[in-house]
Design a protein around this motif. Structure first.
Motif, PDB file in Angstrom:
ATOM      1  N   GLY A 187       0.818  -1.201   0.000  1.00  0.00           N
ATOM      2  CA  GLY A 187       0.000   0.000   0.000  1.00  0.00           C
ATOM      3  C   GLY A 187       0.852   1.250   0.000  1.00  0.00           C
ATOM      4  N   SER A 188       0.210   2.383   0.239  1.00  0.00           N
ATOM      5  CA  SER A 188       0.908   3.664   0.280  1.00  0.00           C
ATOM      6  C   SER A 188       0.112   4.610   1.160  1.00  0.00           C
ATOM      7  CB  SER A 188       1.072   4.250  -1.130  1.00  0.00           C
ATOM      8  OG  SER A 188      -0.181   4.671  -1.639  1.00  0.00           O
ATOM      9  N   SER A 189       0.700   5.762   1.440  1.00  0.00           N
ATOM     10  CA  SER A 189       0.012   6.762   2.258  1.00  0.00           C
ATOM     11  C   SER A 189      -1.004   7.556   1.453  1.00  0.00           C
ATOM     12  CB  SER A 189       1.038   7.716   2.882  1.00  0.00           C
ATOM     13  OG  SER A 189       1.822   8.326   1.870  1.00  0.00           O
ATOM     14  N   LYS A 190      -1.117   7.291   0.167  1.00  0.00           N
ATOM     15  CA  LYS A 190      -2.070   7.970  -0.702  1.00  0.00           C
ATOM     16  C   LYS A 190      -2.963   6.932  -1.371  1.00  0.00           C
ATOM     17  CE  LYS A 190      -2.317  11.178  -4.621  1.00  0.00           C
ATOM     18  NZ  LYS A 190      -1.539  11.911  -5.646  1.00  0.00           N
ATOM     19  N   ASP A 191      -4.264   7.172  -1.336  1.00  0.00           N
ATOM     20  CA  ASP A 191      -5.278   6.322  -1.973  1.00  0.00           C
ATOM     21  C   ASP A 191      -5.466   4.984  -1.267  1.00  0.00           C
ATOM     22  OD1 ASP A 191      -5.594   8.282  -3.926  1.00  0.00           O
ATOM     23  OD2 ASP A 191      -4.065   7.378  -5.219  1.00  0.00           O
ATOM     24  N   TYR A 192      -4.744   4.719  -0.210  1.00  0.00           N
ATOM     25  CA  TYR A 192      -4.913   3.486   0.557  1.00  0.00           C
ATOM     26  C   TYR A 192      -5.276   3.845   1.993  1.00  0.00           C
ATOM     27  CZ  TYR A 192      -3.082   0.321  -3.031  1.00  0.00           C
ATOM     28  OH  TYR A 192      -2.905  -0.417  -4.178  1.00  0.00           O
TER      29      TYR A 192
ATOM     30  N   THR B 261       1.094 -15.593   2.189  1.00  0.00           N
ATOM     31  CA  THR B 261       0.826 -14.528   1.222  1.00  0.00           C
ATOM     32  C   THR B 261       0.101 -13.378   1.905  1.00  0.00           C
ATOM     33  OG1 THR B 261       0.632 -16.168  -0.543  1.00  0.00           O
ATOM     34  CG2 THR B 261      -0.245 -13.972  -0.985  1.00  0.00           C
ATOM     35  N   PHE B 262       0.614 -12.153   1.713  1.00  0.00           N
ATOM     36  CA  PHE B 262      -0.025 -10.935   2.213  1.00  0.00           C
ATOM     37  C   PHE B 262      -0.555 -10.142   1.025  1.00  0.00           C
ATOM     38  CE2 PHE B 262       3.064 -11.919   5.543  1.00  0.00           C
ATOM     39  CZ  PHE B 262       2.298 -11.769   6.694  1.00  0.00           C
ATOM     40  N   THR B 263      -1.804  -9.647   1.126  1.00  0.00           N
ATOM     41  CA  THR B 263      -2.407  -8.824   0.079  1.00  0.00           C
ATOM     42  C   THR B 263      -3.073  -7.611   0.716  1.00  0.00           C
ATOM     43  OG1 THR B 263      -4.469 -10.095   0.177  1.00  0.00           O
ATOM     44  CG2 THR B 263      -2.824 -10.790  -1.442  1.00  0.00           C
ATOM     45  N   LEU B 264      -3.207  -6.532  -0.070  1.00  0.00           N
ATOM     46  CA  LEU B 264      -3.841  -5.309   0.415  1.00  0.00           C
ATOM     47  C   LEU B 264      -4.525  -4.605  -0.745  1.00  0.00           C
ATOM     48  CD1 LEU B 264      -4.300  -3.283   2.757  1.00  0.00           C
ATOM     49  CD2 LEU B 264      -2.174  -2.160   2.073  1.00  0.00           C
ATOM     50  N   ALA B 265      -5.769  -4.161  -0.522  1.00  0.00           N
ATOM     51  CA  ALA B 265      -6.538  -3.396  -1.506  1.00  0.00           C
ATOM     52  C   ALA B 265      -6.710  -1.967  -1.003  1.00  0.00           C
ATOM     53  CB  ALA B 265      -7.895  -4.054  -1.748  1.00  0.00           C
TER      54      ALA B 265
ATOM     55  N   GLN C  69       0.904  -7.276  -3.193  1.00  0.00           N
ATOM     56  CA  GLN C  69       0.997  -8.681  -2.777  1.00  0.00           C
ATOM     57  C   GLN C  69       2.451  -9.072  -2.593  1.00  0.00           C
ATOM     58  OE1 GLN C  69      -1.453 -11.924  -4.556  1.00  0.00           O
ATOM     59  NE2 GLN C  69       0.506 -12.853  -5.146  1.00  0.00           N
ATOM     60  N   VAL C  70       2.721  -9.817  -1.516  1.00  0.00           N
ATOM     61  CA  VAL C  70       4.043 -10.374  -1.227  1.00  0.00           C
ATOM     62  C   VAL C  70       3.842 -11.812  -0.776  1.00  0.00           C
ATOM     63  CG1 VAL C  70       6.120 -10.212   0.194  1.00  0.00           C
ATOM     64  CG2 VAL C  70       4.982  -8.130  -0.569  1.00  0.00           C
TER      65      VAL C  70
END
Length: 733
Positions: A111-116, A222-226, A205-206
């Motif tokens: 993710g990021s500090s923008k849009d997430y 597995t790690f995922t983030l939307a 994803q990692v």
């Protein structure tokens, strides 16, 4: 005398508030220069230091030879020893630089500090979570809960700022959601070809892999983030490398969860919250506090609820849905993704106590905290035995939720999809806050209170938008609006109470007359009630009708994460006490009150700050009680009223650490109650007069335009006539 005392007290409080408002807004104290942070040197583990210093071990015979040798030989021997020492120190420094370099490259971000909603930092070495940043929220000061300009780190492996001073093994232990086999970490590696990056270059994803030694099992993590999720997906895959493969894992909980307002909190800093589901689908919440974990008996009782039954094949009564660490406004949980009755991954949950909270600093001074409430805790989840077949791997799916405890508030946050919030409800995350406190009332009463609480949350959000984001104004408007809507009900309750008070002398006479015949006394009392049109249970029924609404209003203000770090005048956080000024800068008496003083059975501890709003709330409660309480009929009643005054003072002390947003509600609600009492006329038991005759269809008899007291005609006169009409109709009813 009482009126003069209350007037003097009110004027004194007003002067104090005015002084500090002017001082804070027009003559602010310059901030103290920030001291540079000094870190202790990094320490090398003992076994590595022993290997590095091995060349320094000079044989005793060599030293003896050097002592009896010629000066040139002594100089050569000393030079050799110094060279070996310098070489060992250089190798130790090189090893330390290598470890630091590896640690700097250890972080992987999702993710990021923008849009997430989240920015997640993972560890390459531990395949675990190092930090979870909530981009929509700011952090608060640990001691006082004052706002900072930093984003909120809900999970942080460097919470106390000492991470760089620790060896690698201790650093890994600070990470969250680690996967252990036989209570030992695994050797993880990243699979670069499984990594996913979105169109903006953000990693989503990692994938890590490790081999469980001696278990013949390959584990993929597995790690995922939307972007719109307040959870990190964690997918575990277990593959068999040989026949007879089996493994059992332990999943650690969230560590490094911060606390806000340690010097004034009157509740556990952290709680372990566990949600289970029965075979019928009912969700049950279990809470464990730090004090309970320190008590072995209570900890064992909590563990039994999730342990496997002794009979093979028998299903336990509850299956785990989620478990994690909960604060007042936020929580970090490991959630089973799906129906736990179909995916029974976990066999037991064990609460873990891994350290005390250090004392916070207030104005450069260490401040004591309540030992009952402090403590760093986290759950540890132990799985059932997993036996993957060679051609049939097994999978466990989790969601690592990190967000507000009140799930309903996510419906109003932009960027959070509705299906995501509905998924949180399907996983029963709402029971973190929406859970029955009274098992007797259970579902019906709780659902009613939750309904009105959600309504108040909606109303508070809408009013905050109307007021331009000023939550203090929204609190005032919401309190006035709710109390105004409840005015007909509360007015009826007050009238019924006044009528009951008016009948008190006659009731006492009946009790004297029928003191030996309880049945006749009951009949006479009911006849008296019927004669005067009084329902003895009407006041209780009216109060019961108001309770869900007023409780919903209270819980909405207590749960609202929007009030957190929202300011008003000198108040920097409406979810914390107002903290008007620091008591340590005042005379010695106030300094002494900042620490615990004991007078017999009375314990006083005001903390480091003076809070004015709880005192104003208590004063209003005392005045309101004086207005509503009738004169005592006898000495016993006078003694009871005197005791109630003392109880109000004790209640004021209990309210001293209440959040300022709630104090604003109490002040406005108390002021409304006093105004409401002034509008209620005295009750007359005379026969009601006939309503005035109408002069025509749908028309009332014209009112005289002149009054006996010379009230002016026009707008003021019409307002007075309207108020007279209102009071007259109220008296007749």
């Amino acid at each position: 005398m009482n009126k003069r005392f209350l007037l003097a007290l009110g004027l004194w409080l007003l002067l104090v508030v005015a002084y500090f408002v002017i001082k804070i807004n027009f003559f602010p104290t310059p901030p103290e220069p920030e001291q540079p942070k000094v870190l202790a040197p990094h320490t090398v583990p003992a076994e590595q230091a022993e290997q590095l210093l091995q060349p320094l071990a000079v044989p005793l015979a060599q030293i003896d030879l050097a002592l009896h040798a010629q000066p040139k030989e002594v100089e050569a021997a000393v030079g050799k020893v110094m060279a070996e020492r310098a070489s060992a120190a250089e190798r130790a420094a090189e090893l330390r630089r290598k470890q630091e370099s590896e640690w700097q490259n250890d972080a992987i971000t999702l993710g990021s500090s923008k849009d997430y909603k989240l920015l997640v930092t993972l560890s390459r070495a531990g395949a675990a979570v190092r930090r979870i940043q909530l981009n929509e929220y700011r952090s608060a000061d640990r001691a006082t809960a004052r706002p900072t300009d930093q984003p909120l780190l809900l999970v942080d492996d460097d919470l106390d700022g000492t991470l760089n001073n620790l060896p690698l093994a201790d650093r890994l232990e600070r990470q969250s959601y680690r996967l252990l086999v036989d209570d030992m970490p695994l050797a993880w590696e990243v699979l670069p070809d499984q990594e996913r990056i979105d169109e903006n270059g953000v990693r989503t994803q990692v994938v890590f892999q490790a081999i469980a030694a001696g278990k013949n099992v390959r584990i993929l993590k597995t790690f995922t983030l939307a972007p719109g999720d307040y959870h990190v997906g964690m997918h575990l895959r277990f593959e068999s490398l040989a026949p007879g493969a089996e493994v059992r894992y332990m999943l650690t909980g969230a560590r490094g969860v911060p606390v806000e307002g340690e010097v004034w909190k009157t509740m556990p800093f952290r709680q372990i919250v566990t949600g289970t589901v029965t075979p019928s689908g009912s969700a049950i919440r279990h809470l464990v506090t730090p004090q309970e974990i320190r008590d072995d008996a209570k900890r064992g009782e909590k563990e039994k609820k999730l342990k496997s039954p002794p009979i093979a094949g028998e299903s336990p009564p509850e299956r785990l849905q989620f478990s994690g660490v909960m604060l007042q406004f936020f929580a970090s949980l490991a959630v089973i993704d799906g129906d736990p009755n179909k995916h029974a991954y976990i066999e037991k949950v064990e609460p873990e106590y891994y350290g005390d909270d250090p004392k916070p600093l207030v104005h450069g001074q260490e401040w004591p905290i309540n030992e009952r409430f402090q403590g760093r805790i986290a759950p540890k989840l132990t799985s059932r035995v997993i036996k993957p077949a060679t051609d049939a791997p097994q999978e466990h799916k989790y969601q690592l939720y990190s967000g507000p405890t009140k799930i309903y508030l996510l419906r109003f946050q932009t960027g959070v999809p509705e299906e995501v919030v509905n998924g949180y409800y399907a996983q029963h995350l709402n029971i973190m806050t929406d859970y029955p406190w009274w098992p007797i009332f259970a579902f019906g009463w709780t659902q009613l209170v939750v309904f009105f609480t959600d309504c108040m949350h909606w109303l508070l959000i809408q009013l905050s938008w109307i007021c331009g984001g000023h939550h203090w104004a929204a609190i005032i408007l919401m309190t006035v609006l709710v109390r105004g809507l409840l005015f007909p009900i509360s007015r009826r309750q007050a009238l019924m109470s006044l009528r009951m008070q008016k009948l008190a002398p006659e009731m006492k006479a009946l009790q004297e007359k029928y003191k030996d015949d309880r049945q006749a006394l009951a009949a006479a009392q009911m006849e008296l009630y019927r004669k005067h049109g009084v329902n003895p249970f009407g006041g209780c029924l009216v109060m019961l009708l108001q309770m869900p609404v007023l409780m919903g209003l209270y819980y909405a203000l207590y749960e609202s994460v929007d009030l957190r770090l929202s300011g008003f005048l000198w108040i920097e956080n409406l979810a914390a006490p107002d903290m008007l000024f620091y008591l340590g800068s005042w005379p010695i008496l106030l300094k002494d009150l900042t620490h615990t003083l004991t007078f017999g059975y009375v314990v006083i501890n005001l903390g480091p700050y003076f809070n004015i709003l709880p005192i104003l709330s208590t004063v209003l409660l005392v005045i309101q009680q004086k207005l509503l309480t009738p004169p005592p009929a006898d000495e016993n009643q006078a003694q009871q009223q005197k005791m109630m005054k003392y109880m109000m003072i004790i209640m004021g002390y209990a309210f001293y650490w209440v959040a300022s947003g709630l104090c604003i509600y109490f002040i406005i609600s108390g002021s409304w109650g006093m105004l409401e009492r002034k509008l209620i006329p005295k009750v007359s038991h005379e026969k009601p007069e006939e309503p005035p005759a109408k002069t025509g269809p749908g028309k009332r008899r014209p009112r005289e335009k002149t009054s006996t007291n010379g009230a002016p005609d026009g707008f003021l006169g019409k307002m007075k006539d309207w108020l007279d009409d209102f009071l007259e109709q109220a008296r007749k009813k």
